[in-house]
Design a protein around this motif. Structure first.
Motif, PDB file in Angstrom:
ATOM      1  N   GLU A   1     -29.696   1.219  -5.278  1.00  0.00           N
ATOM      2  CA  GLU A   1     -29.550   0.780  -3.889  1.00  0.00           C
ATOM      3  C   GLU A   1     -30.625   1.403  -3.002  1.00  0.00           C
TER       4      GLU A   1
ATOM      5  N   GLU B   1     -33.907  -0.311  -3.750  1.00  0.00           N
ATOM      6  CA  GLU B   1     -33.943  -1.640  -3.128  1.00  0.00           C
ATOM      7  C   GLU B   1     -34.210  -1.527  -1.627  1.00  0.00           C
ATOM      8  N   ARG B   2     -33.565  -0.584  -0.978  1.00  0.00           N
ATOM      9  CA  ARG B   2     -33.750  -0.370   0.454  1.00  0.00           C
ATOM     10  C   ARG B   2     -35.189   0.058   0.756  1.00  0.00           C
TER      11      ARG B   2
END
Length: 95
Positions: free
Chosen positions: A14, A17-18
């Motif tokens: 995550e 991805e951010r």
């Protein structure tokens, strides 16, 4: 010593991805600004607009065009000047 290094082994999916999303958004925004500024500089100006832009009178504009200092583009009896070419013609004066 690297100041902007990232350790991927301690990074969650995550977070990665951010990080990628933020970087891509920033790059796209910069590209959009660049394209918009180029679009603005390719604008065609009439003789009157060109005189106003350069702060000169029409006889000076005619003289610059005849001498080849500025390029004019025409459609019928109308003459146009590209803003980008006007900016390119400006020269730096030495002090």
């Amino acid at each position: 010593m690297m100041k902007n290094s990232i350790l991927l082994q301690n990074l969650s999916v995550e977070d990665l991805e951010r990080l990628i999303g933020t970087t891509v958004k920033k790059s796209v925004a910069e590209l959009q600004k660049e394209l918009e500024s180029k679009k603005f500089t390719e604008e065609l100006l009439t003789r009157e607009q060109t005189c106003e832009f350069l702060k000169i009178n029409s006889s000076t504009l005619w003289s610059y065009t005849v001498k080849g200092k500025l390029k004019a583009y025409g459609i019928g009896a109308r003459r146009y000047y590209k803003r980008s070419e006007l900016l390119d013609c400006l020269t730096l004066l030495k002090k």
